[in-house]
Scaffold this active site. Structure first.
Site: not given
Length: 737
Positions: A457, A478, A490, A528
């Site tokens: 992540s 991800h 992702e 993130n």
């Protein structure tokens, strides 16, 4: 068996081979009318489109067909079929809806649809809807106006009125016909959520009359048309309301209770941010209180108002953005590289994420080899996979045979046996660079041809790929937690990632049912990375004395599904503890976690999974309230002060928007579209606001810059305006022209 039926193999009807004599045809819209042994066959096969939609050009042709059916004495009944392989009628043409500029135009469009379907419902000759594939929105409204509905027992056959998901309500009579077909409570559940109804659920709820195998759909529909034309209703299954339904729905007092509870539920779920479900309630209630005709007038009026609302515009934008991503290969324009087929997947790590990835993969028909270090962890992973698949069995979305077949696709191992012929390996191991290097080396030795994808992540993919012999076959995939519910994937690429590797990951992500965005490598990637300053600033407000509960409440009021501290507890504070230092190392002081967040992580709290985080939880994991002992860990101690809601929202959201612009400027994301989709589908950014870049445009770039400058003066280092944002504000150049 008819010629058409012989061409059906579970994938729809071939219009060209329909039996009968061609009476009318309009090739520009794709409608034809044939007659066979007294039965009119209306076939819809919109040219140049994978689905049939309803627009202002189709309505007059349908009207002409209905007139011919009514006036032609040789026709005794009609059957409405689709020529598409997995779609009946997918609803209204969204592009046409987007051209509505005034409420009166939307109201006029709705009234024309209502009058057309009133005409259909009033035909003295029975019309049978023979449905294979998706009947959505206006498509289901057409079916509801037909006199008999037959659907195929097939995974592609789903029914829904999803208009609320676009900020609208059904506009062609659906708000009035559905409650009178399935009952008020069931209709409210469908209209207020827009949820899909599978074939096997549609029959017992009374939404359709018959369920058949795709191969006999046309034969049964024509047979039923003849029977109904001669008054034979022996094969018709009528819905019988239950005792509770009759007690509540057949009197004004009971209906008032239903509507009141529905409003309370909608308010709780939407926070009042979405006007469409409330409008639907008003419209349905008026239809019951006054008449069907009054309900239709109210439906058209409210449809017109909603069609030009900001919420509808933003939700429609997200619809188009998602649709365009379905066609996106992930490669630069003009670069056409075929993806590899992924027949067999290797998953490393049977924990929460590994099991989740396995579950969605086997449901997509992929053979999966799941690896972990111990038999006990494998067993736990298998149980997690089984629980996800069983949920679909319990909801009757799949049969027991399909459940068993799906679970048979999973195999487990504590070594690399069975990995030699996998096409793609996804690692979901411990978030530690050394561990990821180790498994990468092992995979390259065992599976020389496989693509290696990391589910990390935050760790940059280039750092992981340093251990690779074949870095061109290394990238990130991800997934978001829980994998079977979160729609985003992702795909993270490095300068060394090959075009074939990228195309394969994107194509396979779509095969899993995910919305895929391609992002360039970097700490935190995109989702993130923009989340980090949002969470950090919320933590700093707690450092200053704001309460955890006030901050969570303010951000839910803004439109997030949960507040930041609830989110941290759900994700796990151990995961946040690992990502924080990585982000700070990459971006410096502006990404430094707050003192409170660092202290809470250092205390060993893990969040909800350990029943202790920012909130307290009971033995069943139900939240009990804020753990006030956290305040002793803050720089100001137990003293709390109240911050205005507007300040909380401003300080939390603006850094997120600012960071999104930095990501665009640095090429981390390819476009504002990808940035909006990533935020909405990845972290629950409020859909009615359209995404970070749509919100920036709505707020006005100059206004945002002024707010950031003011915050930067108060809190140096955290709110410095992104260069691209200031430049666009100076040029008065929005992100979405």
């Amino acid at each position: 068996m008819s010629r058409a039926a012989s061409d059906v193999s579970g994938a729809g009807l071939t219009v060209a081979t329909l039996p009968g004599t061609l009476l009318l045809e309009d090739s520009t819209v794709g409608l034809s009318l044939r007659v066979h042994e007294g039965i009119a066959l209306i076939a819809y096969d919109q040219p140049g489109s994978p689905v049939n939609t309803l627009n202002s050009r189709v309505g007059p042709v349908f009207e002409q067909f209905f007139l011919r059916i009514e006036q032609d004495a040789a026709i005794v009944a009609a059957v409405l079929v689709s020529g598409k392989t997995d779609s009946w009628i997918a609803g209204a043409d969204i592009e046409e809806l987007q051209r509505i500029t005034a409420p009166v135009d939307g109201e006029r469009l709705s009234r024309s649809g209502q009058l057309l379907l009133d005409r259909l419902a009033a035909l003295r000759k029975p019309v049978i809807a023979a449905i294979h594939g998706a009947a959505l929105g206006g498509g289901l409204e057409v079916a509801l106006a037909c006199h008999h509905r037959i659907i195929t027992d097939h995974a592609k056959t789903v029914l829904a009125l999803p208009e609320v998901q676009l900020g609208l309500i059904p506009g062609a009579g659906g708000t009035q016909r559905l409650p009178r077909t399935v009952g008020l409570q069931v209709a409210l559940d469908l209209i207020l959520t827009g949820k899909n109804v599978r074939a096997r659920k549609a029959l017992p709820m009374g939404l359709v009359h018959e369920l058949v195998h795709p191969a006999i759909l046309l034969d049964v529909a024509m047979q039923r048309a003849r029977q109904l034309a001669h008054g034979d209703r022996s094969a018709v299954r009528e819905r019988r309301p239950g005792l509770v339904e009759r007690a509540l729905e057949e009197n004004s007092v009971g209906r008032a209770i239903i509507f009141r509870k529905a409003r309370e539920s909608v308010t709780k779920k939407t926070g009042g941010h979405y006007p469409a479900p409330f409008a639907a309630l008003d419209v349905i209630e008026r239809g019951y209180r006054e008449s069907f005709a009054a309900g239709l007038l109210e439906e058209a009026k409210r449809f017109g108002e909603l069609a030009v609302s900001p919420e509808c515009r933003q939700l429609a934008y997200l619809f188009f953005a998602t649709t365009s991503l379905k066609k996106d290969t992930g490669l630069p324009a003009g670069q056409n590289v075929a993806p590899r087929a992924v027949h067999k997947l290797g998953v490393l790590g049977a924990g929460f994420m590994g099991a989740g990835i396995t579950a969605v993969a086997v449901q997509a028909g992929t053979v999966v080899r799941l690896k972990d270090g111990t038999v006990e962890r494998l067993a736990s992973g298998f149980k997690a996979v089984r629980d996800v698949v069983r949920e679909r069995l319990v909801k009757r979305q799949i049969t027991r045979v399909q459940f068993d077949d799906t679970m048979s696709l999973v195999g487990g191992t504590v070594d690399y046996r069975g990995f030699a012929n996998v096409d793609l390996v996804i690692e979901a191991v411990f978030e530690d660079l050394d561990v990821k290097h180790q498994v990468l080396r092992e995979v390259e030795e065992t599976t020389p041809a496989a693509i290696f994808a990391s589910n990390t992540s935050t760790i940059p993919i280039r750092d992981i790929a340093r251990a690779a012999k074949r870095p061109e076959q290394v990238l990130g995939m991800h997934f978001f937690s829980p994998v079977h519910r979160m729609p985003l994937l992702e795909v993270i690429v490095t300068p060394e990632t090959s075009a074939e590797t990228t195309a394969t990951a994107v194509a396979y992500g779509k095969q899993l049912g995910k919305t895929v965005i391609v992002v360039q490598d970097g700490a935190g990637f995109y989702v993130n990375r923009i989340l980090a300053p949002y969470l950090n600033e919320c933590g700093r407000m707690v450092d200053e004395g704001a309460s955890i509960e006030d901050i969570d409440k303010a951000l839910v009021q803004f439109g997030f599904p949960v507040g930041p501290f609830t989110l941290l507890d759900e994700v796990g504070l151990d995961i946040a503890g690992k990502s924080g230092p990585i982000m700070e190392a990459a971006f410096g002081p502006r990404m430094q976690p707050s003192a409170t967040l660092r202290a809470v992580i250092a205390s060993g709290r893990l969040g909800r999974k350990a029943r202790k985080g920012f909130y307290r939880y009971d033995a069943d994991g139900k939240r009990q309230g804020v753990d006030d002992s956290i305040y002793a860990m803050t720089p100001v101690g137990a003293r709390r002060r109240t911050l205005p809601v507007e300040e909380i929202q401003q300080r939390a959201v603006l850094p997120l928007l600012n960071e999104a612009v930095r990501c665009l400027d640095e090429g981390i994301i390819r476009s504002p579209r990808d940035g909006d989709i990533g935020a909405v589908f990845g972290i629950g950014f409020p859909p009615f606001r359209g995404g970070p870049f749509r919100l920036l445009d709505t707020m006005g770039l100059a206004n945002v810059v002024a707010q950031l400058d003011a915050l930067h003066a108060r809190f140096p280092g955290r709110f410095e305006v992104a260069k691209l944002l200031r430049a666009r504000a100076d040029r008065q150049q929005p992100f979405h022209p």
